[in-house]
Design an enzyme around this catalytic site. Structure first.
Site, mmCIF file in Angstrom:
data_model
loop_
_atom_site.group_PDB
_atom_site.id
_atom_site.type_symbol
_atom_site.label_atom_id
_atom_site.label_comp_id
_atom_site.label_asym_id
_atom_site.label_seq_id
_atom_site.Cartn_x
_atom_site.Cartn_y
_atom_site.Cartn_z
ATOM 1 C CG ASP A 33 7.139 -4.805 -24.236
ATOM 2 O OD1 ASP A 33 6.846 -3.607 -24.021
ATOM 3 O OD2 ASP A 33 8.206 -5.318 -23.874
ATOM 4 C CD GLN A 96 16.510 -8.358 -15.453
ATOM 5 O OE1 GLN A 96 17.643 -8.672 -15.077
ATOM 6 N NE2 GLN A 96 15.438 -9.078 -15.179
ATOM 7 C CG HIS A 102 11.371 -9.971 -19.225
ATOM 8 N ND1 HIS A 102 11.842 -9.527 -18.016
ATOM 9 C CD2 HIS A 102 11.749 -9.044 -20.134
ATOM 10 C CE1 HIS A 102 12.470 -8.374 -18.190
ATOM 11 N NE2 HIS A 102 12.443 -8.065 -19.473
ATOM 12 C CG LEU A 103 12.929 -15.816 -22.913
ATOM 13 C CD1 LEU A 103 12.955 -17.044 -23.822
ATOM 14 C CD2 LEU A 103 14.339 -15.413 -22.569
#
Ligand code: AMP
Length: 139
Positions: A33, A96, A102-103
Site C-alpha cells: 500500500d 471503500q 482487496h484485503l
C-alpha cells in the site's frame, strides 16, 4: 454496481501503473500500500474483476484469503509482529475507495496504533519493507 475496468488496481494488474509486488500466483497479486497505515501494509487482490465482497465469487474469495494468510504469516516474521489486522471495505458507505476487491494485511505490535489514512509513504522505505516480506515468503 458494475465493475469499472479503469480502477487503479485494474491498471496495476494490466501493468499500466507501477506497484511494489511481494507475491503473485495464478489468481492473486499482493503489493505494498502506498499510504501504509503500518510498516509492512500489504494489499491482496484477485487477478479477475470484482468490486468487493458483495459481488465476488467463492473462488475469488478463497484465493484472496489464502494469499492473505500466506502474506500475514510472512509479515509476522518480517516485522517481528505480535499480530495481524486484516481489513476489507465494501462500497463508499462501507469505507471503500478503490473498487476492485482487496484485503489490507497490517502487521501489528502491542500498543502501536494504526497511522491515520491518506498519508503517502516514502517509496524507498516501502521498497525496503517489501524486500523483507519477500525474504520471509521465500524462507
Ligand atoms: P480502501 O478502498 O478504502 O480499502 O482503500 C484503498 C487503499 O488503496 C488505500 O489504503 C490506499 O492507500 C491504497 N492505494 C491507492 N492507490 C494505490 C496504489 N496505486 N498502489 C498501492 N496502494 C494504493
Amino acid at each position: 454496481m458494475a465493475y469499472d475496468p479503469d480502477n487503479i488496481f485494474a491498471k496495476i494488474l494490466r501493468g499500466e501503473i507501477p506497484a511494489t509486488s511481494v507475491y503473485e500466483d495464478a489468481q492473486t497479486l499482493a503489493f505494498m500500500d502506498i499510504m501504509p497505515r503500518a510498516d509492512g501494509h500489504v494489499l491482496v487482490i484477485p487477478k479477475t474483476p470484482c468490486r468487493n465482497l458483495l459481488d465476488a465469487s467463492p473462488d475469488q474469495l478463497a484465493a484472496v484469503m489464502a494469499t492473505a494468510q500466506r502474506v500475514a504469516r510472512a509479515v509476522m516474521q518480517a516485522f517481528d509482529a505480535g499480530g495481524v489486522t486484516v481489513q476489507q471495505f465494501n462500497e463508499t458507505a462501507g469505507g471503500q475507495e478503490v473498487f476492485h476487491l482487496h484485503l489490507h494485511v497490517l502487521p501489528r505490535h502491542d500498543g502501536v496504533a494504526l497511522r491515520a489514512p491518506g498519508q503517502m509513504g516514502d517509496m524507498e522505505v516501502i521498497a525496503g519493507h517489501a524486500e523483507r516480506i519477500r525474504a520471509a515468503l521465500a524462507g
